[in-house]
Design an enzyme around this catalytic site. Structure first.
Site, short mmCIF file in Angstrom:
data_model
loop_
_atom_site.label_atom_id
_atom_site.label_comp_id
_atom_site.label_asym_id
_atom_site.label_seq_id
_atom_site.Cartn_x
_atom_site.Cartn_y
_atom_site.Cartn_z
N MET A 18 0.84 -1.20 0.00
CA MET A 18 0.00 0.00 0.00
C MET A 18 0.87 1.25 0.00
O MET A 18 0.43 2.34 0.37
CB MET A 18 -0.95 -0.01 1.20
CG MET A 18 -1.96 -1.14 1.13
SD MET A 18 -3.47 -0.88 2.09
CE MET A 18 -2.81 -0.86 3.76
N HIS A 50 9.20 -3.83 3.46
CA HIS A 50 8.73 -4.05 2.09
C HIS A 50 9.89 -4.44 1.17
O HIS A 50 9.77 -5.36 0.35
CB HIS A 50 8.10 -2.77 1.51
CG HIS A 50 6.84 -2.34 2.17
ND1 HIS A 50 6.75 -1.16 2.88
CD2 HIS A 50 5.61 -2.92 2.24
CE1 HIS A 50 5.52 -1.03 3.34
NE2 HIS A 50 4.81 -2.08 2.97
N GLU A 110 5.97 -11.50 7.87
CA GLU A 110 5.55 -12.24 9.06
C GLU A 110 4.81 -11.36 10.06
O GLU A 110 4.04 -11.86 10.87
CB GLU A 110 6.80 -12.86 9.71
CG GLU A 110 6.51 -13.86 10.81
CD GLU A 110 7.78 -14.47 11.37
OE1 GLU A 110 7.66 -15.39 12.19
OE2 GLU A 110 8.89 -14.02 11.00
#
Length: 274
Positions: A28, A35, A146
């Site tokens: 997003m 990321h 995770e």
């Protein structure tokens, strides 16, 4: 690096790469090293990496949370360009959701606990957008962090039910030196607040160090009180790692899950504890 904003250009770009394995990293935006660790893993495992940047409104239960979600597209693209990403897909809501053919899959109660209980409709929105993305991009691999472990379990069910050719790959949580899990929401915290937020990880580690099958409820209560010392907790729960049940047997692998607010910024984390 190609950047595409519409389905026609996406299809053109993917059509050229028909003989390559595709890795997909849905984001997003407001990218951070967490990321980028997913991006790096995709580049290692796949021939061609697609990163999406799309703040998906259907997964937000709180309109204020959606409107306050951090946006920094120029920075995101500059970072991805340095990584020499193959393709960045930045769709518009209307065109993306016009492609939707809804699916209903059995989630075995995974969406009814933890985040599912506290963010009504959240996982339905996650599944809706990923169902669209998976059909459009047709990746061989999709990469998830995770930190959003419950999401990983649910997306894994989606793949097993509807997209058997997609392998869902779980990547370790990236943390600051203080232990705070990297999150786009961290940008809404001051440096002092981020330092306070690192106590979330301290609490998870306390749980891990003191874990005993015979004292789970007691340990949950102690950890919830610890969270209250510096934040506004929603939950601290110990669950089975495979099915998220709170009915835990001595042979089960367990995780501790937490959601709490610091200055009205909602943060989640989890840790394998045995």
């Amino acid at each position: 690096m190609q950047v595409v904003n519409n389905l026609q250009d996406l299809n053109k770009a993917l059509h050229v790469e028909t003989n390559k394995s595709i890795g997909f990293v849905p984001t997003m935006g407001a990218l951070h090293d967490g990321h980028l660790s997913l991006v790096h893993r995709s580049m290692e495992k796949s021939d061609f990496t697609v990163v999406s940047i799309f703040i998906n409104p259907t997964q937000f239960d709180n309109p204020n949370d959606f409107s306050n979600y951090p946006v920094n597209l120029e920075y995101d693209l500059s970072v991805l360009k340095k990584y020499n990403i193959d393709l960045v897909f930045i769709p518009k809501f209307k065109e993306l959701y016009q492609q939707e053919n809804k699916v209903n899959i059995p989630l075995n109660g995974l969406d009814q606990v933890l985040e599912g209980r506290h963010r009504k409709g959240h996982f339905n929105g996650v599944l809706r957008v990923l169902n669209i993305f998976f059909k459009l991009i047709k990746p061989q691999y999709a990469f998830f962090g995770e930190k959003d472990y419950q999401q990983f379990l649910i997306v894994n069910l989606l793949a097993k039910n509807q997209f058997k050719n997609i392998e869902i790959i779980l990547c370790p949580t990236r943390r600051l030196q203080t232990g705070l899990a990297m999150s786009s929401r961290n940008s809404r915290l001051s440096p002092d607040q981020q330092k306070i937020a690192s106590k979330i990880y301290e609490t998870l580690n306390f749980c891990k160090m003191n874990f005993s099958f015979s004292k789970i409820k007691e340990l949950e209560s102690v950890c919830l009180e610890k969270l209250k010392d510096f934040s506004d907790p929603e939950y601290f729960e110990i669950r089975n790692s495979i099915n998220l049940s709170n009915k835990i047997n001595k042979e089960d692998k367990c995780r501790a899950f937490v959601a709490t607010k610091i200055s009205n910024v909602r943060l989640i984390d989890n840790l394998a504890i045995n």
